[in-house]
Design an enzyme around this catalytic site. Structure first.
Site, short mmCIF file in Angstrom:
data_model
loop_
_atom_site.label_atom_id
_atom_site.label_comp_id
_atom_site.label_asym_id
_atom_site.label_seq_id
_atom_site.Cartn_x
_atom_site.Cartn_y
_atom_site.Cartn_z
N GLU A 195 -9.92 158.32 37.26
CA GLU A 195 -8.97 157.21 37.69
C GLU A 195 -8.81 157.22 39.24
O GLU A 195 -8.93 158.58 39.69
CB GLU A 195 -7.71 157.46 36.95
CG GLU A 195 -7.77 157.23 35.64
CD GLU A 195 -6.33 157.22 34.98
OE1 GLU A 195 -5.48 157.83 35.34
OE2 GLU A 195 -6.22 156.71 33.65
N CYS A 230 -9.26 168.97 35.22
CA CYS A 230 -8.87 169.99 35.90
C CYS A 230 -8.86 171.33 35.63
O CYS A 230 -8.16 171.46 34.22
CB CYS A 230 -7.74 169.71 36.87
SG CYS A 230 -7.28 170.97 38.32
N CYS A 250 -1.81 173.24 35.85
CA CYS A 250 -0.20 173.51 36.45
C CYS A 250 0.54 172.65 35.27
O CYS A 250 0.22 171.91 34.71
CB CYS A 250 -0.13 172.72 37.75
SG CYS A 250 -1.10 173.03 39.23
N GLY A 297 -8.30 166.42 39.37
CA GLY A 297 -8.96 167.51 39.71
C GLY A 297 -8.35 168.40 41.34
O GLY A 297 -7.44 167.66 41.79
N GLU A 298 -8.90 169.51 41.59
CA GLU A 298 -8.53 170.44 42.56
C GLU A 298 -9.64 170.11 43.42
O GLU A 298 -10.68 170.80 43.27
CB GLU A 298 -8.17 171.69 42.26
CG GLU A 298 -8.32 172.84 43.22
CD GLU A 298 -7.22 172.67 44.36
OE1 GLU A 298 -5.97 172.47 44.11
OE2 GLU A 298 -7.83 172.61 45.47
N LEU A 324 3.45 173.13 46.82
CA LEU A 324 4.22 174.53 47.24
C LEU A 324 4.84 174.60 45.68
O LEU A 324 4.94 175.52 44.99
CB LEU A 324 5.13 174.64 48.28
CG LEU A 324 5.63 175.84 48.62
CD1 LEU A 324 4.43 177.03 48.74
CD2 LEU A 324 6.56 175.74 49.96
N HIS A 325 5.85 173.81 45.59
CA HIS A 325 6.93 173.55 44.26
C HIS A 325 7.75 174.62 44.08
O HIS A 325 8.55 174.57 42.82
CB HIS A 325 6.00 173.14 43.17
CG HIS A 325 5.01 172.05 43.40
ND1 HIS A 325 5.23 170.83 44.01
CD2 HIS A 325 3.72 171.75 42.86
CE1 HIS A 325 4.30 170.09 43.94
NE2 HIS A 325 3.33 170.50 43.39
N ASN A 343 8.46 163.11 37.77
CA ASN A 343 8.43 162.02 37.02
C ASN A 343 8.63 162.25 35.53
O ASN A 343 8.33 163.43 35.08
CB ASN A 343 7.34 160.99 37.34
CG ASN A 343 6.15 161.77 37.17
OD1 ASN A 343 5.91 162.16 35.92
ND2 ASN A 343 5.29 161.89 38.06
N CYS A 364 2.19 160.82 40.81
CA CYS A 364 1.81 162.29 40.82
C CYS A 364 1.74 163.03 39.71
O CYS A 364 2.79 162.99 38.86
CB CYS A 364 2.37 163.00 41.86
SG CYS A 364 1.84 164.66 42.17
#
Ligand code: SF4
Length: 279
Positions: free
Chosen positions: A30, A50, A54, A97-98, A153-154, A228, A271
Site C-alpha cells: 500500500e 515487516c 513493533c 516495511g523497515e 522513538l516512542h 490510533n 501510521c
C-alpha cells in the site's frame, strides 16, 4: 510490468488517498497520498510486510514476505503520478516495511528518485523513517546525504521501549541516540523523532521531562502521534490534557514539537495501519 494499482480509497475529507498495488508475483503493498504545503506527499512501502514486529503496528503483525525492488518502490510514485495527474513533491519511506532492513534496494531507489532523469525529487524532500537500525544510521550518515531521517522513538526508558519495539533489545535508547547525534553532526540535518502517545504507558510528565533530557544537544524536532484506535486495547491514545501537558514540558525545555493530526484514519491509512485490512 512490475505491478499496478488495483484499489483506491479516498478519506471522507478527500485529503488522503490509499492505493493498493498488486505486484507481479501477486503480493500486495500500500501507498498513501496526502496533500502537504509543498504539494503532494506520498508515503511508500519498502517491503511486503515487516520483520520488526513493533507491538503497536498492524503491518508488523502480518509478518514478512519479501523486500521490494528499487523498481517496485519507484512504481508506487510513477503510477500514482500518472493516475492522479499530479507531480509528487515529497516522499516518505514510512509505509509497510523497515527501509533500513532493505538498505541496498532503498539506496538504489533513492538514487533514482533524486536523479533529474529519474523521478526528479529533491533529496531534502525525501524522508526515511526507521525504527532504529543503528548500523544503518551510521551508514547513511557516512553517505552524507541530504535526506531527512525520521526515527521512531516512542519511549524514554528501555523497559518500555523493549516492550513496544523488539529492535530496542539489539540497540537500546542510548545507542540509538548516539547514532542520531552522529547523523546530525555529519549531515547538519535535523532528525525528526516520532513518538506515539499511548495512554498511561509513555505519556507521563516524567516521560516528557526525560525525553527533553535525552534529546539535549541533538538537532531535532519531535512529532507526537496520538495512538490510533486500531482495536488494540493496550494502546489507547493519550488524553488531550496529557498531550497538551507533554507538549508544554517539551517546549519549556526548548524542544521543537508538533502533534500530528490523525490523517486518513477512516481509510486505515494512518501510521501503523497499513495492511490492516485486506482490501
Ligand atoms: S512500525 Fe514500522 S518497523 Fe515497526 S513493525 Fe511496523 S512497519 Fe515495521
Amino acid at each position: 510490468m512490475e505491478g499496478s494499482i488495483v484499489k483506491r480509497l479516498v478519506s471522507n475529507d478527500g485529503e488522503t488517498k490509499k492505493f493498493l498495488f498488486k505486484l507481479k508475483d501477486g503480493q500486495t503493498v500500500e501507498s498513501v497520498l496526502m496533500k502537504c504545503k509543498h504539494g503532494h506527499t506520498i508515503c511508500i512501502s519498502t517491503q511486503v510486510g515487516c520483520k520488526m514486529n513493533c507491538a503497536f503496528c498492524v503491518t508488523g503483525k502480518s509478518g514478512f514476505s519479501r523486500n521490494l525492488t528499487p523498481e517496485e518502490m519507484s512504481l508506487q510514485i510513477e503510477k500514482i503520478q500518472n493516475s492522479e495527474n499530479i507531480k509528487i513533491t515529497c516522499v516518505v519511506l514510512m509505509g509497510m516495511g523497515e527501509p533500513f532492513d532493505n538498505y541496498e534496494n532503498v539506496l538504489k531507489f533513492l538514487e533514482y528518485a533524486i536523479d533529474s532523469k529519474g523521478l526528479d525529487i529533491e533529496a531534502k524532500r525525501i524522508t526515511i523513517s526507521t525504527c532504529g537500525l543503528v548500523d544503518k544510521i551510521y551508514k547513511l550518515a557516512e553517505f552524507n546525504s541530504q535526506f531527512n531521517l525520521a526515527v521512531s522513538l516512542h519511549a524514554t526508558v528501555d523497559e518500555v521501549r523493549n516492550e513496544l519495539m523488539k529492535i530496542n533489545k539489539k540497540w537500546n535508547i542510548s545507542e540509538l541516540l548516539k547514532a542520531c547525534k552522529y547523523y546530525t553532526e555529519l549531515t547538519d540535518k535535523s532528525i525528526l523523532f516520532e513518538y506515539i502517545m499511548i495512554n498511561k504507558l509513555n505519556d507521563s510528565n516524567e516521560d516528557a521531562n526525560r525525553l527533553a533530557k535525552l534529546l539535549e544537544g541533538i538537532k531535532c524536532r519531535v512529532d507526537l502521534i496520538p495512538a490510533n484506535d486500531s482495536g488494540q486495547e493496550q494502546f489507547k491514545p493519550s488524553t488531550q490534557n496529557q498531550i497538551n501537558s507533554f507538549v508544554s514540558i517539551l517546549r519549556e525545555n526548548g524542544i521543537d514539537v508538533s502533534v500530528r493530526g490523525t490523517v486518513g484514519g477512516d481509510i486505515k491509512a494512518a501510521c501503523g495501519q497499513l495492511r490492516a485490512e485486506v482490501i
